[in-house]
Design an enzyme around this catalytic site. Structure first.
Site, mmCIF file in Angstrom:
data_model
loop_
_atom_site.group_PDB
_atom_site.id
_atom_site.type_symbol
_atom_site.label_atom_id
_atom_site.label_comp_id
_atom_site.label_asym_id
_atom_site.label_seq_id
_atom_site.Cartn_x
_atom_site.Cartn_y
_atom_site.Cartn_z
ATOM 1 N N VAL A 1 0.817 -1.210 0.000
ATOM 2 C CA VAL A 1 0.000 0.000 0.000
ATOM 3 C C VAL A 1 0.851 1.260 0.000
ATOM 4 O O VAL A 1 2.024 1.249 0.356
ATOM 5 C CB VAL A 1 -0.974 0.027 1.198
ATOM 6 C CG1 VAL A 1 -1.929 -1.135 1.136
ATOM 7 C CG2 VAL A 1 -0.213 0.020 2.525
ATOM 8 N N GLU A 2 0.237 2.357 -0.390
ATOM 9 C CA GLU A 2 0.876 3.677 -0.502
ATOM 10 C C GLU A 2 2.114 3.610 -1.396
ATOM 11 O O GLU A 2 3.128 4.250 -1.151
ATOM 12 C CB GLU A 2 1.241 4.232 0.877
ATOM 13 C CG GLU A 2 0.018 4.616 1.696
ATOM 14 C CD GLU A 2 0.389 5.442 2.915
ATOM 15 O OE1 GLU A 2 1.258 6.312 2.814
ATOM 16 O OE2 GLU A 2 -0.209 5.213 3.962
#
Length: 810
Positions: A498-499
């Site tokens: 994620v991110e």
């Protein structure tokens, strides 16, 4: 030869001392004059004077220099400079630079780092961590959440909302808690040591949710309406950026909005946007009440301006709006946090739903980059730290509790190695988290550093958990209510992904952005190359170019001198335990800056596509940053001598990795002969730095096997309880019981060696030990308690076939 050596030494001293061009000209002219007298003239001397005059007259007169030299370099660099997309430009402009720029300079100013105020909680923040956060942790049963409910219980959701866990970053004027980034980090860290599902639920609204965007860019009306509702949990936010066709490449986003007029809420003609989108991987998306949506905005009828293709824009959309579809869920590796896709088909929204109103149309990517630069530096590092501290405390205790061959397994050298890595990596992770949070609270917004700690801390946490699983053995792979580590092991790739997936973060973001943002001259040179006025462009370029050349020459001289002397004569802060590490960072920083300049010079814009090289540069910069944080954190904690094994392990590990990554770059650089010579300049005596030695491995591992202030500092801030029926509480209980019984156990073992007692299981010889007055009845009770607690910890869950088939039925 003597004259040549003297010339090299003089030139080196001038470069090392950053002498001005005029001083350099005068000194070299003096050397040439002395050589002329000694040589008695001749053709060779005349040739040297002609070369000297041609070079230094040109350099000392700006008008001539710009025409003869700078204009040529200007044209070459103009051709080499790759075209930069708008999204790339806005990503580069996000945030600012801080200690990363100092490391990139080759001459770090230690005051910038060491004068940073240490991260601290206010009394109110500490009360929240000790009160509501601790209570929330006590309410969580992660096995029930992930196996039965696939969600947080209603009472946990309610507690999160009532106590404003989703409003930690929202100012008090809007009903939020208005906590520091460090307090935000501490809260997420403690919750993540209990449940990744709960941690993600809390961290998303405080990092990459609409609240951060509203605070930075929202209109006053938007702030006044949404922020109080977000703080109280009346709205559940989600942010929708990633789609099936565009993950990291936001420029490829197919989601569109078209400016038009339409009916809306009883009004016949409202200016707004007709939206169509398809998003996925949206955390809290299935339960969100308000969606922050990123899309490409078009204005074909020029209703709001002259541009047709306006660019990426961000709007806030209530999820009950007609045409919005939410509710379906992804199932990321047995995680239970709410994550799923959402769609919008012909969704009409008024213009005032754009975050910041019409004035902010087209600025969406810039807004996202500015907000993610800080969010990325808090949430995932906090989650990684919580997981690592939890493994340090519990797997360390397990290694003391679990016995094989009548010895705690933690005393085996094979187990000491992963134990030392767990302790050392956790020390690094926590230091980087705290120092970065302190920098954020001090007003810094370091986008490159946020990428560094997101990448490094999640990757190092992955290694910590893997080592913990190896130590746990069978108890780690058998899932059930007693297994505290299995779910964490399963969800590691979620934080890695994620991110921004870690592969992308390492190969593109850290050095790709850092080479421009953090380099003392590259961005200024690019700005000069992009200047529309040719005369001004050449003037600006000439000025920064010669500053750059001077810096590179200084780094060349400094790199050789520091390599030759081991940086022993560099003035650095610290005490007898830390000064050597400060010197080593200074030396590697010079080498990093010099090699980066060489790569940029020889590869130019193609370096952007050389991801193996940029990844290795990223590893050097990252490890120098982590080592700096370790030294800073050690100072902030009052330099406790008991922590020296962890300090030495952490510094030696990061410096060795930085060295190895820098050396690996030489093998992939073009122009092999200059690259080999450059390596010889920087490493004249070979590889100076080694990984942690065996004695340090033993010392670091031993810290996790006993009660000590060091162990408590290392694991401070996670959720700890002493409930014998709790997943981690039983380990705490058993650890203390085993330690209390250790002296008694030693008495029995001595008696067995002396043949006063028969060999065998300790419980079987207690009566004989009491009868022979080797131990007392009270001491025997300590053994019985310890063995009972030990068995509780080493036991694993088992289920009937029916129980396994009915999983998730609640």
């Amino acid at each position: 030869m003597i004259w040549l050596i003297s010339l090299v030494i003089i030139a080196g001293v001038l470069a090392y001392g950053r002498a001005t061009l005029r001083w350099t000209t005068l000194v070299l002219a003096g050397w040439l004059g002395l050589y002329s007298l000694a040589a008695g003239g001749g053709f060779f001397v005349l040739l040297l004077w002609l070369i000297f005059d041609a070079v230094f007259i040109t350099l000392n007169f700006p008008a001539i220099r710009k025409r003869v030299f700078s204009s040529v370099v200007f044209k070459i660099m103009k051709q080499m400079l790759p075209q930069m997309s708008q999204t790339e430009r806005e990503a580069l402009e996000a945030g600012n630079t801080w200690w990363d720029a100092e490391l990139f300079s080759g001459n770090p100013d230690w005051k910038v780092l060491l004068d940073l105020p240490a991260a601290k909680l206010s009394a109110e923040e500490q009360a929240f961590i000790d009160g509501p956060v601790d209570t929330l942790c006590s309410m969580i049963d992660d096995w029930d959440i992930t196996r039965n409910r696939f969600d947080l219980p209603k009472e946990v959701w309610g507690y999160i909302k009532v106590h404003k866990f989703c409003g930690m970053i929202i100012p008090k004027q809007y009903g939020g808690l208005e906590f520091s980034e460090y307090a935000h980090s501490e809260a997420v860290m403690k919750i993540s040591s209990r449940s990744s599902t709960a941690a993600v639920t809390v961290m998303v609204p405080n990092s990459l949710g609409p609240a951060k965007l509203l605070l930075a860019y929202g209109t006053e009306l938007q702030k006044d309406y949404y922020l109080p509702r977000l703080a109280k949990g009346l709205e559940i936010p989600a942010f929708a950026l990633t789609g099936p066709q565009a993950g990291s490449d936001a420029g490829a986003m197919p989601d569109t909005g078209v400016v038009c007029y339409s009916k809306f809420e009883g009004r016949d003609k409202v200016l707004g946007i007709r939206l169509n989108w398809d998003k996925r991987y949206i955390t809290l998306g299935p339960v969100a009440t308000v969606l922050g949506l990123a899309f490409k905005l078009y204005d074909p009828e020029h209703l709001i301006g002259d541009k047709e293709n306006i660019g990426i824009t961000v709007a806030l959309i209530p999820t009950d709006t007609k045409g919005v579809s939410i509710g379906r869920r992804h199932f990321p590796l047995d995680s239970a946090f709410q994550n799923g896709p959402n769609w919008g088909k012909d969704v009409f929204i008024p213009m005032d739903w754009i975050i910041g109103g019409v004035e902010q149309v087209g600025n969406g990517w810039k807004m996202l980059m500015q907000c993610l630069a800080t969010g990325r530096a808090v949430s995932l590092p906090a989650l990684s730290t919580g997981a690592s501290k939890m493994v340090s405390r519990n797997s360390g205790a397990y290694a003391r509790i679990r016995k094989q061959f009548n010895l705690p397994i933690g005393e085996f050298e094979g187990i000491e190695e992963p134990l030392s890595r767990i302790a050392g990596q956790t020390y690094i992770i926590d230091a980087a988290r705290k120092v970065t949070a302190a920098a954020l609270d001090d007003g810094q917004k370091p986008s490159v550093i946020s990428a560094i700690i997101k990448y490094e801390l999640t990757e190092r946490m992955r290694r910590v958990v893997n080592d913990g699983m190896d130590i746990q053995g069978g108890s780690g792979i058998c899932m059930g209510p007693k297994n505290y580590l299995g779910r964490m092991y399963q969800v590691i790739p979620v934080s890695i992904t994620v991110e921004g997936a870690n592969i992308l973060t390492r190969t593109m973001m850290i050095f790709g952005q850092g080479a421009v943002r953090c380099h003392p001259y590259i961005q200024r040179e690019m700005e000069a190359l992009g200047e529309s006025n040719p005369e001004l462009a050449l003037q600006l370029f000439d000025q920064v170019l010669f500053e750059h050349v001077g810096s590179a020459l200084h780094n060349l001289a400094a790199g050789f001198w520091l390599g030759l002397t081991g940086a022993r004569f560099v003035e650095v802060p610290g005490d007898q335990d830390t000064q050597n590490y400060f010197r080593k960072i200074a030396r590697l920083s010079v080498g990093f800056a010099l090699v980066a300049d060489f790569a940029l010079l020889t590869l130019g814009g193609s370096l952007k596509r050389k991801e193996r090289i940029s990844g290795r540069f990223a590893d050097v910069l990252s490890n120098l940053y982590l080592c700096s944080c370790v030294l800073k954190n050690y100072q902030d904690q009052g330099s406790p001598k008991d922590d020296l094994p962890l300090l030495h392990w952490a510094c030696q590990q990061t410096l060795h990795r930085a060295q190895q990554s820098l050396l690996a770059i030489f093998h992939t650089l073009p122009m092999r002969i200059p690259a080999v010579l450059l390596r010889a300049v920087l490493f004249p005596s070979g590889k100076p730095y080694s990984p942690p030695a065996d004695h340090l491995v033993h010392q670091a591992a031993a810290l996790l096997l006993k009660n000590s202030p060091t162990r408590d500092r290392l694991t401070h801030g996670i959720y700890i309880n002493h409930k014998p029926d709790d997943v981690t509480g039983r380990i705490e209980v058993a650890f203390q019981a085993v330690l209390a019984a250790t002296p008694v156990e030693a008495k029995i073992q001595v008696a067995q060696k002396q043949k006063q007692l028969p060999k065998g299981v300790i419980l079987d010889v207690l009566d004989a030990a009491i009868s022979k007055a080797i131990i007392s009845k009270k001491e025997a009770e300590l053994i019985v308690t310890a063995e009972k607690a030990r068995f509780s910890v080493i036991s694993v869950d088992d289920f009937s076939s029916e129980q396994l088939r009915n999983a998730g039925g609640k």
